[in-house]
Design an enzyme around this catalytic site. Structure first.
Site, short mmCIF file in Angstrom:
data_model
loop_
_atom_site.label_atom_id
_atom_site.label_comp_id
_atom_site.label_asym_id
_atom_site.label_seq_id
_atom_site.Cartn_x
_atom_site.Cartn_y
_atom_site.Cartn_z
N HIS A 1 0.82 -1.21 0.00
CA HIS A 1 0.00 0.00 0.00
C HIS A 1 0.86 1.26 0.00
CE1 HIS A 1 -3.77 2.20 0.84
NE2 HIS A 1 -3.01 2.99 1.58
N HIS B 1 -9.87 2.64 -1.29
CA HIS B 1 -10.09 2.20 0.09
C HIS B 1 -10.94 0.95 0.04
CE1 HIS B 1 -10.10 3.69 4.46
NE2 HIS B 1 -8.85 3.67 4.03
#
Length: 963
Positions: free
Chosen positions: A231, A294
């Site tokens: 990420h 997300h």
């Protein structure tokens, strides 16, 4: 004393929440009938008597016009017996778990204290009085009423008489005996700690600490895991890939970055080096744009996941350069069909209907409460998103010229402002790098953050004022990894020393490591010169924003963390940021067999058009868009819904970044996962083309359009999956150069797979391209709705027989065929000509052709304008293979536009287009007295192949999401 203030609809008013839940239970197959009475409320703790609670309720907590209330002492057994079998069925209470952010409760607590009430703690609570089949009650709770990842469910009376503030943390320095571990132990340590580190990475850490002669602390290991996560570090896209006999050293650098570097455009300000990409706007201002994903948090808690997704990307814009002012948001959702039968939903997976409602509500509440309009978006529906919904959130910001860069100076204080730190979001960055399983909800519930938009609005106000006063040298947000990423990144070239015990906490009991890696929301970190700290502190106090001095940026080259004077982490910045071993992977790709797709020949395609209009990807998104305030701030010139009733599907939105100026920004996107399954290169090319032509369709200059990429893929450990990612990145490179549209920012989200019972479900390869284009004069903007009977309808661009992955093929169950291919040379010429025609005022309406092709585009223009149209396929530019009614109606060949032109302007348009393929389709029609306008499309033999009243088309288009 603990009091339960239960608030319900006033007598005589319907219980809309209860009726809605009963309806939704039926929709997702939870057998009823159900009768639900729903109340909201607060648990209020403090030395208060009943009279004080009653006074507070009447004063601020209850709306006496539409609500009634009751006050129950905590722990008095109210709400039925302990089995939930009181009168009227079961009573179920749902409240946030301890430590989960509760924004409404925080606001109530502050308000009550301001009014002089002695309140210790407040927590929100929902209470359900349920009458229905007892054997289905648990399914109702789990599937509809609560999300046990972040919420506590109590059936029957409340079993406690106080809320509690937790226990003090008993300091104990924890070290991980990594030096003595074998390979199996290293792998297990990574798995058990949710570190998401590979064996090679664990061995690199082991070797580093072996050379130091000590084991790492838990805080050091967690810091490395956050910084090295997929990420945060994008290690797959930046790693080494063996593909087609050659080595790609860094996929991002050699494709997307390289294209932007090669273009070397003078209007680029800051690209791929900050929280958002920055481009020149005018002589006084620049603009920035960032789109984030997300996904994993939204799979576990759709509302919290999307809520903090939009909150996080707003902070990305706020933390770009020395701070930009957010002016608009975007969102894109990818979910499974919301009518999927409940029995097809795997364990640990939320129903798609609940997911879509949750993610929409999350973006709605955050953006609306902050006063930022949500102006653009899309919805893509595919069964592959069942366990891995995708949530994309974007924000555009305006920043004064000269403030797009920042630099931390030695001696700057490390100042944290905004929300307090709690356990929410712990392991968020590493969790986002993992594959989901049926246990993810219970194991990783803490990785979900909960946002508080009001706090962020106050933080925004402080940052903009502090920027204009020159009170800080650098700023960034606490996103993935929390303080670990924010401070670690800001101090990368220098060094930092942090005193963790100074961080304000939401509650007692957090360890030093939890403080460091928490992803609690609404926090920013600033590098503040010591002499400016007093003024910044006063500013924060005036705006009721908490500000704390956590330490100092120091020229040591090390990250040193202390807890009450004890060193709990001491890492070399060089090892932290450059010590991760390179990811080396092999990639392959086998093209799908070329299976010809024979389009069915019909006498009437009206039914096919109706089906396409009702498909999730085409149907009206008004149910979503109407929940957003897209006009707040008064900047939105072209809104997401257009036409005579403001309900037509606009191609892009246009906003005014600078008041008093007529120069605007167009914001659009392109996405098509159906193409991704067949041909990832063609898919990437098509969605880039779509994003650009959406901007052009409303008036953007094709020479001033910037792009953002968001790659969402399955597990790239599989060579075939990684190969498809390589091809998509190559297309980004090629199309960026061909269209002279640079990439300025991006984000990837990999490992979007769900594992259960030995099987894995991966999402389709999904690339979202967002575009931001500059509109020279918003007074020349056009929209897609038909304007006036008698005007000429013109199609621009060539239609080919390339139905592979098309929506028409999908609805008919046809597989195979060629995915539409982009001819960028032809596309660029068309884009320039359309822009010039709009600038000259030759075009009354303009609509791009995408999902569903020409037939859908004509129908949408008629629906939006409330007018009819008469058209013929005989003059549609095409090659011989495409000369079939079905292909001409529904092909999705790129770079095409449908125009409405005044008859007097037709010759001028034709002269301007020159050799660009165009065809005169027909004209706009009104309705005969007493009749409805109609859409009629004649086939190649001049016989109508589509004929329907426009209201019927509109009903088919609106029915699907008319929730």
């Amino acid at each position: 004393m603990l009091w339960h203030l239960e608030i319900r609809p006033a007598p005589g008013r319907p219980d809309l929440a209860g009726l809605r839940l009963a309806h939704e239970a039926a929709d997702i197959g939870i057998a009823g009938p159900w009768h639900l009475a729903v109340s909201r409320g607060f648990l209020i703790e403090g030395p208060l008597g009943r009279d004080a609670v009653d006074r507070a309720a009447r004063q601020v907590l209850v709306d006496p016009v539409v609500e009634a209330y009751a006050i129950h002492p905590g722990g008095d057994g109210q709400g039925g017996d302990r089995h939930g079998n009181g009168s009227g069925g079961a009573v179920v209470h749902v409240l946030p778990k301890a430590g989960v952010t509760d924004p409404e409760a925080e606001s109530a607590l502050g308000l009550l204290r301001d009014l002089g009430y002695e309140v210790v703690e407040v927590r929100t609570i929902r209470t359900y009085h349920i009458d229905g089949p007892a054997e289905e009650r648990r399914r109702l709770i789990d599937r509809l009423l609560a999300n046990e990842a972040v919420e506590q469910v109590i059936v029957g009376p409340l079993p406690f008489d106080h809320l509690g503030q937790g226990h003090d943390y008993d300091f104990r320095l924890v070290t991980i005996p990594i030096r003595s571990m074998d390979d199996r132990g290293l792998v297990e340590a990574s798995r058990a700690g949710q570190l998401s580190l590979s064996l090679a990475e664990m061995k690199a850490i082991q070797a580093h600490f072996t050379a130091l002669g000590r084991d790492p602390t838990d805080c050091e290991l967690e810091t490395l895991a956050q910084t090295w996560s997929e990420h945060c570090s994008h290690k797959t896209l930046k790693g080494r890939i063996e593909f087609e006999g050659r080595t790609i050293d860094n996929l991002l650098k050699q494709t997307i970055f390289e294209a932007t570097r090669s273009l070397d455009l003078d209007w680029l300000v800051s690209v791929f080096s900050d929280n958002a990409g920055v481009v020149r706007f005018d002589d006084e201002f620049d603009v920035c744009f960032k789109v984030e994903t997300h996904n994993h948090p939204s799979a576990i808690d759709p509302y919290g996941g999307s809520n903090t997704g939009i909150g996080g990307v707003i902070r990305d814009a706020l933390g770009t350069g020395l701070g930009s002012r957010p002016i608009c948001n975007t969102d894109v959702f990818c979910v499974a069909p919301t009518d999927m039968p409940p029995e097809q939903i795997p364990a640990g997976v939320l129903h798609p209907r609940r997911v879509l409602k949750g993610v929409v509500a999350g973006v709605r509440d955050y953006g609306n409460r902050m006063g930022i309009p949500t102006v653009n978006g899309a919805l893509a529906v595919d069964p592959g998103y069942l366990a891995n919904p995708l949530v994309f959130c974007g924000t555009v910001g305006v920043i004064p010229r000269g403030m797009a860069f920042k630099k931390v100076e030695p001696g700057d204080r490390i100042i944290a402002i905004g929300g307090r730190t709690g356990r929410d979001g712990i392991h968020g960055a590493t969790f986002s790098s993992l594959e989901l399983t049926s246990e993810s909800e219970s194991i990783s519930g803490g990785a979900v953050q909960i946002g508080n938009a009001i706090t962020e609005k106050m933080v925004q106000d402080v940052v903009i004022q502090a920027r204009d006063r020159g009170l800080f040298h650098a700023i960034t947000d606490c996103g993935a990894g929390g303080f670990s990423s924010a401070v670690g990144e800001m101090g990368e070239k220098l060094g930092a020393a942090v005193d963790l015990e100074r961080a304000p906490l939401k509650y007692r009991g957090l360890s030093y490591t939890e403080i460091w890696i928490s992803e609690a929301q609404e926090r920013m970190v600033l590098a503040v010169p010591p002499e400016s700290w007093p003024e910044l502190r006063r500013l924060c106090e005036a705006e009721h924003v908490e500000a704390t001095d956590l330490g100092e940026f120091v020229p040591t080259g090390r990250l040193t963390l202390r807890y009450h004077g004890e060193v709990v982490a001491d890492l070399s910045m060089e090892f932290l940021h450059d010590g991760r071993p390179a990811v080396v992977r092999s990639a392959t790709f086998t093209p799908m067999p070329a299976v010809p797709l024979e389009a069915p020949i019909k006498a009437d395609y009206t039914g096919d058009l109706m089906a396409l209009l009702g498909h999730w990807d085409v149907c009206s998104k008004e149910w979503i868009v109407r929940q957003y305030d897209h006009e707040v701030q008064g900047r939105t010139v072209v809104k997401p819904l257009v036409g005579i009733h403001d309900d037509g599907p606009g191609d892009a939105s246009v906003i005014l970044p600078v008041r008093g100026s007529n120069r605007g920004l167009a914001v659009s996107c392109g996405i098509n996962p159906r193409y991704g399954r067949l041909d990832p290169y063609a898919m990437a090319a098509c969605v880039i083309d779509e994003a650009i032509r959406n901007c052009v369709a409303v008036g953007a200059d094709p020479g001033r359009i910037a792009l953002l990429d968001n790659f969402c893929w399955g597990s790239t450990d599989r060579p075939e999956t990684l190969g498809s990612l390589v091809l998509a990145a190559r297309a980004c490179h090629d199309l960026s150069l061909a269209y002279r549209a640079p990439f300025i920012s991006g984000k990837d989200s990999l490992n979007n797979e769900y594992s259960h019972d030995g099987k894995s479900l991966a999402i389709p390869p999904t690339l979202l391209i967002s575009a931001i284009g500059q509109v020279p004069d918003v007074r020349r903007c056009v929209t897609m709705d038909l304007k006036e009977p008698g005007n000429v309808l013109v199609i621009v661009g060539t239609t080919l027989d390339e139905l592979g992955g098309s929506l028409w093929a999908h609805t008919l169950g046809m597989e195979g065929g060629a995915v539409p291919g982009v001819d960028p040379e032809a596309g660029a010429a068309i884009f320039r000509a359309i822009h010039e025609a709009i600038c000259r005022g030759l075009i009354r309406s303009c609509h791009d052709l995408s999902e569903g092709g020409l037939a859908v585009a004509l129908a949408e223009m008629a629906i939006a304008g409330g007018l009819g149209a008469s058209a013929s396929l005989r003059d549609v530019p095409c090659d011989d293979s495409a000369a079939k009614d079905g292909v001409l109606l529904f092909s999705e060949s790129p770079s095409r536009f449908l125009l409405e032109v005044r008859p007097a302007d037709y010759d001028a348009l034709a002269a301007l287009l020159g050799v660009i393929p165009m065809g005169r389709l027909g004209e706009v029609r009104g309705a005969a007295p007493g009749e409805s306008p109609r859409l009629s499309i004649a086939g190649l033999d001049r016989i109508p192949v589509v004929d329907a009243p426009v209201p019927d088309l509109k009903d088919a288009w609106q029915r699907t999401l008319k929730w």
